[in-house]
Write an enzyme that holds these catalytic residues in place. Structure first.
Site, PDB file in Angstrom:
ATOM      1  N   LYS A   1      20.277  46.405  20.861  1.00  0.00           N
ATOM      2  CA  LYS A   1      18.887  46.325  21.323  1.00  0.00           C
ATOM      3  C   LYS A   1      18.443  47.624  21.994  1.00  0.00           C
ATOM      4  CE  LYS A   1      18.354  41.410  21.240  1.00  0.00           C
ATOM      5  NZ  LYS A   1      19.687  40.983  20.757  1.00  0.00           N
TER       6      LYS A   1
HETATM    7  C1  LIG Z   1      19.988  40.157  19.709  1.00  0.00           C
HETATM    8  C2  LIG Z   1      21.341  40.251  19.133  1.00  0.00           C
HETATM    9  C3  LIG Z   1      21.614  39.847  17.801  1.00  0.00           C
HETATM   10  C4  LIG Z   1      20.567  39.243  16.905  1.00  0.00           C
HETATM   11  O1  LIG Z   1      19.491  40.101  16.648  1.00  0.00           O
HETATM   12  P1  LIG Z   1      18.234  39.639  15.782  1.00  0.00           P
HETATM   13  O2  LIG Z   1      17.083  40.448  16.261  1.00  0.00           O
HETATM   14  O3  LIG Z   1      18.090  38.199  15.997  1.00  0.00           O
HETATM   15  O4  LIG Z   1      18.514  39.948  14.389  1.00  0.00           O
HETATM   16  C5  LIG Z   1      22.893  40.027  17.320  1.00  0.00           C
HETATM   17  N1  LIG Z   1      23.892  40.527  18.090  1.00  0.00           N
HETATM   18  C6  LIG Z   1      23.670  40.915  19.368  1.00  0.00           C
HETATM   19  C7  LIG Z   1      24.809  41.446  20.159  1.00  0.00           C
HETATM   20  C8  LIG Z   1      22.397  40.794  19.932  1.00  0.00           C
HETATM   21  O5  LIG Z   1      22.189  41.181  21.211  1.00  0.00           O
END
Ligand SMILES: *Cc1c(COP(=O)(O)O)cnc(C)c1O
Length: 460
Positions: free
Chosen positions: A112
């Site tokens: 993120k």
């Molecule tokens: C947020 C997150 C995901 C999922 O991301 P999406 O935006 O739903 O595709 C997967 N792995 C981690 C570690 C995350 O923080």
């Protein structure tokens, strides 16, 4: 470049407006009116370039005239300067024709950061120019909140309030939210669960007087600028394996469909992607939808990959919009049906979705076994989300290179990792004093009026 709503009834916006707004006023999501394409030669020329240079060239067509080239380059440079790896998103090999794209070298150790660090800088530049300021309120089950606080802390034109469920996030996640000392950071531990936090956030946005009064802004994963930032690493990784002259496939651990949707955009821009595989944990609404054509809510069961514990996959709406020939009215109707728990996708749209995406699911046992197996075979320690992807990817290996996305550092989820493979993953050295720092957060009752009053009081 104009941005339009997936439900057809909100005003068209510029990139800057769509970014600062987040959700469209008709409840839809903003998407670009057209997807720009890059030629084979342009994509080939990315070989050997820095992550930042590729980021500029991939994202520039989407931002139009919002920033000058020099401004946009500076924004990108600042965003990724906080990463600990020079390549930003390095690729390592897991096995014959199977690669791992490490997306956890940002400041909060999850993918993120790629989007959040960028939109922190984009917000700052846009707001400074407008002489404006906003209040960001976000709800988190862990990763989004820490990434948002890290990205917005200390920025002049923004206050950031993060609602997290008291006692229900991991120690690392909580400390990442509660140890920053900047005055514009407000970590609020709500006496409730994640759904309560999310509901409070939605009600704040629905209260127009409050929303306009504090200039509320949203940075959740439906914000188009976040999707855009994630398109870049599909290009850098594919090119490093020989694209566009050679095809590659990707497997993406997903809940909200944000990350894999970015892969779909890369493909539409001209990147030769063979397969895009959706990988879910046992909260498998996306996988079931791909199998049956019916999108049915079933409730959320906690898992060892908590950032994918979701049953309303917001960004899926953007994919539906395309496979329904961009008919906003059709999407509005599906989403209305979904409020009652289910909608069915037409055969034509389903055929197109299955052309674009494959899918698979990993159970809790399979996820733990994947962590153990890959540690034994490669010494690589996978986080549980990454293990979901790697497990699902194994069913899709072929002579086309497969890239599985590693979305978090294993040290963010030490208990699950240790239970699976016996290794206690250590935090990278640069995070070392996380457990020595003082924490600062406010415990608040799960009560909307109290929350709103607290936000106003902090801003005064
Ligand atoms: C947020 C997150 C995901 C999922 O991301 P999406 O935006 O739903 O595709 C997967 N792995 C981690 C570690 C995350 O923080």
């Amino acid at each position: 470049m104009k941005y339009i709503s997936t439900r057809g009834h909100a005003p068209d916006l510029s990139f800057e407006e769509a970014m600062l707004t987040g959700l469209a006023s008709d409840g839809g999501l903003y998407v670009p009116e057209t997807i720009p394409t890059l030629s084979m030669d342009e994509i080939a020329s990315f070989a050997g370039q820095s992550y930042e240079d590729v980021a500029f060239r991939v994202m520039k067509p989407f931002i139009g005239e919002t920033f000058t080239d020099a401004e946009f380059k500076e924004i990108i440079a600042k965003a990724y300067a906080t990463f600990s790896h020079d390549a930003r998103a390095p690729l390592v090999q897991l096995g014959p024709n199977h690669f791992l794209l490490e997306l956890f070298h940002g400041p909060t150790l999850a993918f993120k950061d790629f989007a959040m660090q960028l939109i922190g800088q984009l917000f700052q530049a846009a707001l400074e120019r407008r002489g404006d300021r906003v209040t960001i309120v976000g709800a988190t089950s862990g990763d989004t909140g820490s990434a948002a606080i890290e990205a917005f802390k200390g920025l002049h034109n923004v206050d950031v309030f993060i609602l997290f469920p008291h006692g229900r996030v991991s120690d690392v996640q909580r400390r990442q939210m509660t140890t920053p000392t900047e005055a514009n950071v407000h970590a609020l531990a709500v006496e409730g669960d994640f759904d309560d936090c999310q509901a409070a956030l939605k009600e704040m946005f629905a209260d127009h007087e409050f929303r306009d009064g504090v200039k509320l802004a949203a940075v959740n994963s439906i914000n188009w600028a976040r999707v855009l930032a994630q398109v870049v690493y599909y290009f850098t990784s594919a090119v490093s394996l020989g694209a566009p002259h050679r095809k590659v496939s990707f497997t993406v651990p997903t809940g909200n469909f944000g990350d894999i949707f970015a892969g779909y955009i890369a493909k539409k821009m001209g990147l030769p992607i063979e397969e895009l595989v959706i990988a879910t944990n046992h909260n498998d609404i996306l996988h079931r939808t791909m199998e049956t054509g019916a999108c049915t809510k079933q409730g959320v069961t906690p898992s060892i990959s908590p950032s994918m514990d979701i049953q309303v996959s917001s960004n899926f709406e953007r994919a539906l919009f395309d496979v329904y020939d961009r008919e906003g009215a059709a999407i509005a109707q599906l989403m209305d049906e979904f409020k009652a728990g289910e909608f069915k996708i037409s055969q034509g749209a389903m055929d197109r979705l299955r052309d674009l995406f494959a899918s698979g699911r990993a159970s809790e046992d399979e996820t733990s076994q994947a962590i153990a197996a890959f540690h034994a075979r490669t010494t690589e320690v996978l986080c549980p989300h990454t293990a979901v992807a790697v497990k699902v990817a194994e069913a899709h290996l072929s002579d086309v290179p497969m890239i599985s996305l590693a979305t978090a550092h294993p040290a963010k989820f030490p208990a699950a990792v240790e239970a699976a493979c016996g290794i206690h993953p250590e935090l990278p050295e640069r995070m070392g004093d996380l457990f020595g720092k003082d924490e600062r957060f406010t415990v608040v009752p799960n009560d909307l009026a109290t929350l709103k009053a607290l936000v106003k009081e902090r801003l005064a």
